[in-house]
Write a protein that holds these residues in place. Structure first.
Motif, short mmCIF file in Angstrom:
data_model
loop_
_atom_site.label_atom_id
_atom_site.label_comp_id
_atom_site.label_asym_id
_atom_site.label_seq_id
_atom_site.Cartn_x
_atom_site.Cartn_y
_atom_site.Cartn_z
N THR A 183 10.64 -22.00 32.02
CA THR A 183 11.25 -22.88 33.04
C THR A 183 10.57 -22.64 34.39
OG1 THR A 183 13.37 -23.69 33.89
CG2 THR A 183 13.15 -21.31 33.67
N ARG A 230 4.82 -27.29 27.07
CA ARG A 230 5.90 -26.67 26.29
C ARG A 230 5.28 -25.93 25.10
NH1 ARG A 230 5.83 -29.60 21.84
NH2 ARG A 230 5.34 -31.80 21.99
N ILE A 246 18.07 -31.00 28.95
CA ILE A 246 17.51 -29.64 28.91
C ILE A 246 15.97 -29.67 29.04
CG2 ILE A 246 17.31 -27.48 27.58
CD1 ILE A 246 20.21 -27.92 28.09
N SER A 247 15.32 -30.33 28.11
CA SER A 247 13.86 -30.24 28.05
C SER A 247 13.19 -31.44 28.71
CB SER A 247 13.42 -30.16 26.59
OG SER A 247 13.68 -31.41 25.97
N ARG A 273 14.74 -17.70 24.05
CA ARG A 273 13.80 -17.69 25.18
C ARG A 273 13.33 -19.11 25.49
NH1 ARG A 273 11.71 -13.77 21.57
NH2 ARG A 273 12.14 -11.63 22.23
N PHE A 274 13.03 -19.30 26.76
CA PHE A 274 12.47 -20.60 27.15
C PHE A 274 11.55 -20.43 28.35
CE2 PHE A 274 15.31 -20.69 30.72
CZ PHE A 274 16.55 -20.27 30.27
N THR A 310 13.26 -28.15 33.94
CA THR A 310 13.52 -28.38 32.52
C THR A 310 13.34 -27.02 31.84
OG1 THR A 310 11.21 -28.91 32.02
CG2 THR A 310 12.67 -30.76 32.57
N GLN A 311 13.89 -26.89 30.67
CA GLN A 311 13.73 -25.64 29.89
C GLN A 311 13.05 -26.00 28.58
OE1 GLN A 311 17.63 -23.95 29.34
NE2 GLN A 311 17.78 -23.24 31.46
N GLU A 312 11.95 -25.29 28.28
CA GLU A 312 11.18 -25.56 27.06
C GLU A 312 11.34 -24.36 26.13
OE1 GLU A 312 10.12 -28.62 27.16
OE2 GLU A 312 10.66 -28.73 29.29
#
Ligand SMILES: Cc1cc2nc3c(=O)[nH]c(=O)nc-3n(C[C@H](O)[C@H](O)[C@H](O)COP(=O)(O)O)c2cc1C
Length: 399
Positions: free
Chosen positions: A208, A280, A251-252, A205-206, A197-199
């Motif tokens: 992962t 997150r 995504i998240s 920016r994230f 998942t991407q936070e």
């Protein structure tokens, strides 16, 4: 797509219902089938070969010897097909099938086909009720051929009665259920989560992790092969998503949680392979965070544990499989998760094992069941690991 990789010969004969072979061809292609159309000469009075060749993506075959003197090898065609579907089937071709007559390409393929044969008769009410037709249908039925319809309704003659070709959607359904009937997960709906998942921290920016989604995709593929109806809830992955399943991109961690909560109540099982972020950023900055002279502190908040959430929602007829990736105290941690999340079994992979974990095409896992029953699998390809996991799930579901 339920017919991916299936090779189907669609035979079309001289009935007014031949126009319905065009939408039927489209439906078969839409489900991923490779379709070769064979028409009789008479069929071409009712539906254009050009239409059928455009819809099937292949030239339509009709003659044993084509105009350019090439032989349309009926033996090869008969061996190529996984299923031979004649829709519509005229009284005339039915009679040829019953007696073994071989005077055109379609009849020759009928005699040489090794695959199952499905026919959808279409004719006027009285033609259908004639003892000759009834007898011919009985003959091919006794040979194990599958007869679809005909339906009752308004006929082209203006009469109302039996003889109408079944609707293309009904025929498609019969073909699909034939292919999935004997599969162990036919009729079962299963969700699989996969990937990272991407936070998001800010718009650029994230946070992962290294999950590639390969393991989850291999499991989803194996489930589809076993006849299951699969929903793949996947975080951002580079891997190609296979055909034959419903892909729900997220995504998240929160997106994945919402998708799982929405789809789990109608599922028979869920396999949670995704590497979901545990934390997150507590706040999302809608402007890019500027670099400064000072160090940056990034407060993190806990995400909701998806497997544990589904474990609480789980009814007695549902199954839940989790994954644990551990770097230390592997067994103890995995068993803890098995119980606290109400899982039916957990798949443990340890980053201490060479060839296991992220990005690789191989994995080495242990399946841990309730009651101290473990299956230790050697290092093998992710698709073999997937088959073993799916086999264990099938055993539990059928127990
Ligand atoms: C307008 C028209 C409609 C026809 N509809 C049918 C039909 O629905 N079912 C059928 O068995 N024959 C029907 N026929 C007769 C067949 O076209 C005829 O028996 C032909 O020889 C069938 O050849 P085939 O089986 O090689 O395609 C129809 C004929 C015409 C002229």
């Amino acid at each position: 797509m339920h017919l991916s990789g299936k090779r189907i010969i669609l035979g079309v004969t001289g009935s007014i219902a031949a126009y319905k072979s065009a939408p039927l061809c489209r439906l078969l292609k839409g489900e991923g089938a490779d379709v070769q159309v064979i028409t009789t000469r008479s069929a071409e009075d009712f539906v254009s070969p050009l239409t059928l060749s455009v819809l099937s993506g292949k030239p339509v075959l009709s003659e044993m010897i084509s105009e350019d003197n090439t032989w349309n090898n009926h033996i090869d065609l008969g061996m190529w097909a996984d299923l031979f579907l004649i829709a519509p089937l005229s009284a005339h071709t039915l009679s040829a099938f019953a007696t073994g007559t071989c005077e055109n390409l379609l009849q020759a393929v009928y005699l040489s086909a090794r695959c199952p044969v499905f026919v959808a008769p279409a004719m006027d009410h009285d033609m259908y009720l004639h003892p000759a037709t009834k007898q011919n249908l009985e003959v091919i039925k006794q040979r194990g051929q599958h007869i679809i319809g005909p339906a009752h309704g308004e006929l082209a003659s203006g009469l109302v009665g039996e003889g109408r070709m079944e609707e293309p959607e009904v025929i498609l359904e019969k073909v699909i259920s034939f292919f999935s009937a004997n599969k162990p997960l036919a009729g079962k709906s299963i969700i699989v989560t996969a990937g990272p998942t991407q936070e998001a921290i800010d718009p650029v920016r994230f946070i992962t992790n290294h999950s590639s989604g390969k393991m989850g995709i291999a499991i989803a593929t194996s489930l589809v092969e076993m006849g299951a109806h699969v929903k793949l809830i996947a975080g951002p992955v580079q891997e190609k998503i296979p055909a034959g399943l419903i892909h729900i991109p997220v995504i998240s961690a929160d997106d994945m949680l919402q998708a799982c909560i929405q789809h789990f109540p109608t599922a028979d099982a869920a396999i949670m392979t995704a590497a979901v972020a545990d934390y997150r950023p507590s706040t999302f900055s809608d402007k890019k965070v500027k670099k400064s002279e000072d160090d940056l502190q990034l407060p993190l908040s806990k995400t909701v544990d998806i497997a544990a959430t589904l474990g609480k929602m789980k009814t007695k007829n549902q199954f839940l499989v989790g994954f644990a990736l551990e770097t230390n105290d592997e067994m103890v941690n995995a068993e803890k998760k098995l119980n606290s999340k109400n899982l039916d079994f957990i798949v443990l992979n340890s980053l201490n094992d060479k060839g296991a974990g992220f990005g690789t095409d191989t994995n080495k896992v242990t399946l841990i069941f309730k009651g101290n029953k473990n299956i230790d699998l050697p290092l093998m390809s992710k698709s073999k690991v997937a088959s073993n996991i799916v086999e264990s799930l099938v055993n539990l579901m059928h127990a």
